[in-house]
Write a protein that holds these residues in place. Sequence first.
Motif, PDB file in Angstrom:
ATOM      1  N   GLN A  61       0.826  -1.209   0.000  1.00  0.00           N
ATOM      2  CA  GLN A  61       0.000   0.000   0.000  1.00  0.00           C
ATOM      3  C   GLN A  61       0.861   1.261   0.000  1.00  0.00           C
ATOM      4  O   GLN A  61       0.529   2.241  -0.651  1.00  0.00           O
ATOM      5  N   HIS A  62       1.962   1.224   0.731  1.00  0.00           N
ATOM      6  CA  HIS A  62       2.836   2.391   0.825  1.00  0.00           C
ATOM      7  C   HIS A  62       3.829   2.488  -0.326  1.00  0.00           C
ATOM      8  O   HIS A  62       4.227   3.590  -0.706  1.00  0.00           O
ATOM      9  N   HIS A  63       4.257   1.346  -0.838  1.00  0.00           N
ATOM     10  CA  HIS A  63       5.266   1.298  -1.906  1.00  0.00           C
ATOM     11  C   HIS A  63       4.855   0.243  -2.934  1.00  0.00           C
ATOM     12  O   HIS A  63       5.324  -0.894  -2.875  1.00  0.00           O
ATOM     13  N   PRO A  64       3.972   0.580  -3.882  1.00  0.00           N
ATOM     14  CA  PRO A  64       3.453  -0.420  -4.833  1.00  0.00           C
ATOM     15  C   PRO A  64       4.525  -1.160  -5.635  1.00  0.00           C
ATOM     16  O   PRO A  64       4.304  -2.296  -6.029  1.00  0.00           O
ATOM     17  N   GLY A  65       5.669  -0.569  -5.858  1.00  0.00           N
ATOM     18  CA  GLY A  65       6.716  -1.243  -6.628  1.00  0.00           C
ATOM     19  C   GLY A  65       7.593  -2.166  -5.804  1.00  0.00           C
ATOM     20  O   GLY A  65       8.460  -2.858  -6.340  1.00  0.00           O
ATOM     21  N   LEU A  66       7.357  -2.191  -4.488  1.00  0.00           N
ATOM     22  CA  LEU A  66       8.143  -3.048  -3.597  1.00  0.00           C
ATOM     23  C   LEU A  66       7.289  -4.215  -3.120  1.00  0.00           C
ATOM     24  O   LEU A  66       6.099  -4.067  -2.895  1.00  0.00           O
ATOM     25  N   TRP A  67       7.930  -5.359  -2.955  1.00  0.00           N
ATOM     26  CA  TRP A  67       7.250  -6.541  -2.444  1.00  0.00           C
ATOM     27  C   TRP A  67       7.968  -7.040  -1.207  1.00  0.00           C
ATOM     28  O   TRP A  67       9.187  -6.899  -1.083  1.00  0.00           O
ATOM     29  N   LEU A  68       7.210  -7.666  -0.344  1.00  0.00           N
ATOM     30  CA  LEU A  68       7.810  -8.377   0.770  1.00  0.00           C
ATOM     31  C   LEU A  68       7.952  -9.825   0.301  1.00  0.00           C
ATOM     32  O   LEU A  68       6.991 -10.586   0.304  1.00  0.00           O
ATOM     33  N   HIS A  69       9.136 -10.159  -0.153  1.00  0.00           N
ATOM     34  CA  HIS A  69       9.419 -11.502  -0.683  1.00  0.00           C
ATOM     35  C   HIS A  69       9.540 -12.463   0.504  1.00  0.00           C
ATOM     36  O   HIS A  69      10.456 -12.332   1.313  1.00  0.00           O
ATOM     37  N   ALA A  70       8.647 -13.409   0.625  1.00  0.00           N
ATOM     38  CA  ALA A  70       8.620 -14.335   1.758  1.00  0.00           C
ATOM     39  C   ALA A  70       9.539 -15.530   1.510  1.00  0.00           C
ATOM     40  O   ALA A  70       9.515 -16.125   0.438  1.00  0.00           O
ATOM     41  N   HIS A  92      12.477  -4.363  -4.446  1.00  0.00           N
ATOM     42  CA  HIS A  92      11.738  -4.136  -5.692  1.00  0.00           C
ATOM     43  C   HIS A  92      11.151  -5.467  -6.159  1.00  0.00           C
ATOM     44  O   HIS A  92      11.741  -6.534  -5.958  1.00  0.00           O
ATOM     45  N   GLU A  93      10.011  -5.408  -6.822  1.00  0.00           N
ATOM     46  CA  GLU A  93       9.317  -6.627  -7.224  1.00  0.00           C
ATOM     47  C   GLU A  93      10.155  -7.555  -8.099  1.00  0.00           C
ATOM     48  O   GLU A  93       9.990  -8.766  -8.056  1.00  0.00           O
ATOM     49  N   LEU A 109      15.850  -3.668   1.260  1.00  0.00           N
ATOM     50  CA  LEU A 109      15.660  -2.487   2.106  1.00  0.00           C
ATOM     51  C   LEU A 109      15.378  -2.868   3.554  1.00  0.00           C
ATOM     52  O   LEU A 109      15.688  -2.114   4.478  1.00  0.00           O
ATOM     53  N   MET A 110      14.764  -4.044   3.749  1.00  0.00           N
ATOM     54  CA  MET A 110      14.407  -4.482   5.098  1.00  0.00           C
ATOM     55  C   MET A 110      14.324  -6.003   5.139  1.00  0.00           C
ATOM     56  O   MET A 110      13.782  -6.616   4.226  1.00  0.00           O
TER      57      MET A 110
END
Length: 194
Positions: A61-70, A92-93, A109-110
């Motif tokens: 929602q905050h960064h549409p081009g970023l994903w939390l890769h699990a 980045h996705e 990034l995190m």
Amino acid sequence: MTVMTDRPHMLTEDFEAVARIAAREVEGLRLEFIDGVIRSKAVPDGDHGRIIVWLSRICMQHHPGLWLHAGQGVKVEQYREGRAIPDGVLAHEDAFVGQGDWVDPAPILMAVEVTSWDSDTVRRDHVEKPRAYAETGIPVYLLIDRAKCEVSVYSQPNGQRYESIHIVPYGTDIALPDPVGITLQTEVLKDWVR
């Protein structure tokens, strides 16, 4: 008998081969290699998975081009000889397209860990992983500790450790500093504790 503590249990390449075989042969078995020691990572339970989905949604929602890769395997530690499987990494996705099982950490990034109920979670998530991620230069490490009902944000890696650690109880808002730049409202985490 002398115990060797100045050398890893095995070479990184050998570990990768063992981890690949173990993952194929034993359902749910995930191995990590930090500080030259092989450790197994617990299979996530339902609440653990729900926390990752919650965080993924907030990040997108905050960064549409970023994903939390699990569950992405990452090369960690100062010389990238360690291998960790964070519960999630924000990047980045397309950051890891074309890479193998263990990716270069530069675009991350995190890193995110959600504690499990296994016996070594405190040592692994509170000691070994923050050090490994800081040595790697990952800007932010988010730790959601379900046993303590706390959220910890580590930032400002200096190549050996994180210089800033901010800890709040569930229910308190906490800022994820730049380059993430999101404030988490943690009240909902109270719903996903045993």
